[in-house]
Design an enzyme around this catalytic site. Structure first.
Site, short mmCIF file in Angstrom:
data_model
loop_
_atom_site.label_atom_id
_atom_site.label_comp_id
_atom_site.label_asym_id
_atom_site.label_seq_id
_atom_site.Cartn_x
_atom_site.Cartn_y
_atom_site.Cartn_z
N GLU A 163 0.72 -1.18 0.00
CA GLU A 163 -0.06 -0.10 0.09
C GLU A 163 0.85 1.37 0.05
O GLU A 163 0.25 2.24 0.63
CB GLU A 163 -0.99 -0.28 1.21
C1 LIG Z 1 3.06 -9.48 0.17
C2 LIG Z 1 2.70 -8.54 -0.87
C3 LIG Z 1 1.26 -8.23 -0.89
C4 LIG Z 1 0.85 -7.22 -1.96
N1 LIG Z 1 -0.68 -7.09 -2.33
C5 LIG Z 1 -0.93 -6.49 -3.23
C6 LIG Z 1 -2.26 -6.16 -3.53
O1 LIG Z 1 -3.12 -6.96 -3.18
N2 LIG Z 1 -2.49 -5.84 -4.67
C7 LIG Z 1 -1.93 -4.70 -5.48
O2 LIG Z 1 -1.94 -4.06 -6.35
N3 LIG Z 1 -0.30 -4.72 -4.93
C8 LIG Z 1 -0.02 -5.43 -3.98
N4 LIG Z 1 1.18 -5.40 -3.65
C9 LIG Z 1 2.19 -4.67 -4.32
C10 LIG Z 1 2.93 -3.63 -3.28
O3 LIG Z 1 1.94 -2.50 -3.29
C11 LIG Z 1 4.19 -2.81 -3.97
O4 LIG Z 1 5.20 -4.00 -3.92
C12 LIG Z 1 4.74 -1.60 -3.42
O5 LIG Z 1 3.72 -0.64 -3.58
C13 LIG Z 1 6.01 -1.46 -3.94
O6 LIG Z 1 6.17 -1.38 -5.26
P1 LIG Z 1 7.53 -2.21 -5.85
O7 LIG Z 1 7.58 -3.62 -5.30
O8 LIG Z 1 7.49 -2.32 -7.52
O9 LIG Z 1 8.76 -1.53 -5.45
P2 LIG Z 1 9.37 -0.22 -6.48
O10 LIG Z 1 8.27 0.59 -6.79
O11 LIG Z 1 10.34 -0.80 -7.44
O12 LIG Z 1 10.26 0.30 -5.19
C14 LIG Z 1 11.54 -0.10 -4.60
C15 LIG Z 1 12.21 0.89 -3.79
O13 LIG Z 1 12.07 2.39 -4.47
C16 LIG Z 1 11.66 3.28 -3.96
N5 LIG Z 1 10.90 4.10 -4.56
C17 LIG Z 1 10.07 3.96 -5.62
N6 LIG Z 1 9.54 5.15 -6.14
C18 LIG Z 1 10.12 6.17 -5.28
C19 LIG Z 1 9.94 7.41 -5.17
N7 LIG Z 1 9.23 8.21 -6.12
N8 LIG Z 1 10.52 8.18 -4.33
C20 LIG Z 1 11.22 7.43 -3.31
N9 LIG Z 1 11.50 6.27 -3.40
C21 LIG Z 1 10.87 5.41 -4.41
C22 LIG Z 1 10.50 2.36 -2.91
O14 LIG Z 1 10.31 3.10 -1.75
C23 LIG Z 1 11.43 1.32 -2.79
O15 LIG Z 1 12.20 1.25 -1.65
C24 LIG Z 1 1.54 -6.56 -2.66
C25 LIG Z 1 3.22 -6.64 -2.34
C26 LIG Z 1 3.48 -7.40 -1.33
C27 LIG Z 1 4.91 -7.90 -1.28
#
Ligand SMILES: Cc1cc2nc3c(=O)[nH]c(=O)nc-3n(C[C@H](O)[C@H](O)[C@H](O)COP(=O)(O)OP(=O)(O)OC[C@H]3O[C@@H](n4cnc5c(N)ncnc54)[C@H](O)[C@@H]3O)c2cc1C
Length: 432
Positions: A300
């Site tokens: 989230e």
């Molecule tokens: C167990 C689990 C359940 C989940 N359930 C759902 C679900 O039901 N529905 C759904 O849609 N998603 C779901 N997710 C996805 C989750 O919301 C995302 O993993 C999360 O939002 C982060 O996205 P990402 O993994 O692509 O990381 P990335 O976006 O690649 O981020 C990697 C790093 O970069 C940083 N970063 C990225 N952009 C910025 C910025 N602009 N400024 C500063 N730092 C930044 C982040 O903070 C992080 O440290 C789930 C994830 C997990 C692990």
């Protein structure tokens, strides 16, 4: 975990779907069918504007979805809310719409169930959509801008609540263990080093809960006005109040999600520390708490993304206005000293905000944003605990511990910001 997001998904249908969709889906959800929110994709995580799952409209006006979603909690649910690109040729959030996919219609395959560190009670799925029939929710192009924003704000509050729950569990486990475990001839809770950790865990827990409750109240207030406005026109005063609470809900939701999830991780860490070597074993609950806590500051929206949402309320003064309102309240004579400390922290916060915004460089603001948001967080939580203490003196001990801790954290950030030369930023940025 299996109910994760269910209420937020159901609320989204209730708020934004048409009457026929409400009649079709809400009774099914009430009867126990499950829901999921399908937003994340391999190339669109924090940056949901780049969602690419394709929504195509057929000649008869119906829609089909094609593409991949990943990390979807309860991805095999009965009813899905899906963010998809409905406007061909677009690349940003304005080309995205929200759809309902009904599992009964087929077209979605669970390609993979993730093998996770924690929250193993819920399946996290990768989904492949192949000509999956779907229904448009609300208006085209408002998928991200309006519906997902509302959905995520609700879900973020849910994660703050989850964080408070995990924090509470961590504290109880640590407290019980510290009373039972004996070393050097006495229970380890009798050692000041252990007792201090426990006090801080309790203070962070109480601070998290009070922030969660305050934020929930702001959300309730503006939603009540939203509901009334559907039935009749709001009076001028009511409109003003609705706007006031909507702004506070907007400001406090990322603050609550960010602060409570980080505290929950810290409490999980400390819970293991108090268990010593036993904490590293799978025999005790703290090992699971530690793994389960870790997700709260990621899904989230990561803590960094909560900061992105919260920082404008630092620069526009939402937090400061609220803090000033709290500072006007009367407190018991014995709490005057704590109030003076909170006032002092507020002045450090004001100075830090001025120092950062005075540089007038968005990159510099981004760099300092987390420090500023945390400063606001410590002061806000301190005032909320001060308020709790006026109603119930059992909070006073936690109030003192938390404000001592927050004061040191605010001073640390104030010192960093106050002594930082903007040109030093290049030491911290990677350009390759
Ligand atoms: C167990 C689990 C359940 C989940 N359930 C759902 C679900 O039901 N529905 C759904 O849609 N998603 C779901 N997710 C996805 C989750 O919301 C995302 O993993 C999360 O939002 C982060 O996205 P990402 O993994 O692509 O990381 P990335 O976006 O690649 O981020 C990697 C790093 O970069 C940083 N970063 C990225 N952009 C910025 C910025 N602009 N400024 C500063 N730092 C930044 C982040 O903070 C992080 O440290 C789930 C994830 C997990 C692990």
């Amino acid at each position: 975990e299996n109910l994760w997001g269910l209420q937020d998904c159901a609320e989204t249908i209730y708020e934004f779907a048409d009457e026929a969709q409400k009649e079709k889906y809400i009774p099914r959800v009430c009867a126990g069918e499950t829901m999921s929110m399908d937003l994340t994709e391999p190339d669109a995580g924090s940056d949901l504007q780049s969602v690419m799952l394709k929504a195509s409209q057929k000649e008869d006006g119906s829609w089909v979805l094609n593409g991949v979603k990943r990390f979807i909690t309860n991805g095999d649910s009965d009813i899905h809310l899906v963010l998809a690109r409905s406007e061909e040729g677009t690349k940003d959030g304005r080309g995205l719409s929200m759809f309902i996919y009904d599992k009964r219609n087929g077209g979605v395959n669970v390609r993979r169930i993730e093998n996770k560190m924690g929250i193993k009670g819920s399946p996290t799925c990768e989904l492949v959509y192949k000509d999956a029939p779907a229904e448009l929710v609300g208006s085209r192009k408002l998928g991200l801008i309006k519906y997902v924003m509302a959905l995520m704000n609700g879900a973020r509050l849910g994660i703050a609540a989850q964080s408070v729950g995990i924090s509470e569990h961590a504290y109880r486990e640590a407290l019980d263990y510290a009373k039972e475990r004996k070393q050097f001839g006495k229970a380890i809770i009798e050692f000041p080093a252990v007792a201090e950790i426990l006090s801080l865990m309790k203070a962070k827990l109480d601070a998290s809960r009070t922030l969660l409750y305050a934020c929930s109240r702001f959300v309730d207030m503006y939603k009540i006005y939203d509901d009334i406005a559907k039935e009749r026109k709001l009076e001028v005063e009511e409109k003003k109040e609705a706007k006031f609470y909507s702004r506070l809900a907007d400001a406090f939701t990322p603050l609550a999600k960010g602060m409570t999830s980080e505290f929950c991780n810290q409490n999980a860490y400390d819970c293991i520390q108090i268990h010593g070597g036993s904490g590293f074993m799978k025999d005790y609950a703290c090992e699971q708490i530690y793994r389960d806590a870790r997700i709260t500051s990621i899904y989230e929206g990561t803590t960094q993304l909560q900061v992105v949402a919260a920082i404008r309320h630092v620069t526009t003064g939402t937090y400061l206005d609220w803090i000033k309102g709290e500072a006007e309240k009367q407190v018991a004579a014995e709490d005057e000293a704590v109030k003076a400390t909170l006032n002092f922290m507020t002045q450090q916060y004001i100075d830090a905000v001025e120092a950062v915004t005075g540089v007038n460089d968005p990159k510099f603001l981004d760099f300092m944003a987390r420090r500023l948001v945390e400063m606001a967080g410590y002061i806000v939580m301190g005032y909320l605990m001060l308020d709790d203490t006026q109603r119930d003196s059992s909070f006073r001990k936690s109030l003192h511990v938390f404000v001592n801790y927050g004061k040191a954290e605010v001073a640390k950030h104030a010192d960093f910001i106050g002594n930082f030369r903007p040109e030093e930023i290049s030491d911290y940025l990677y350009t390759e």
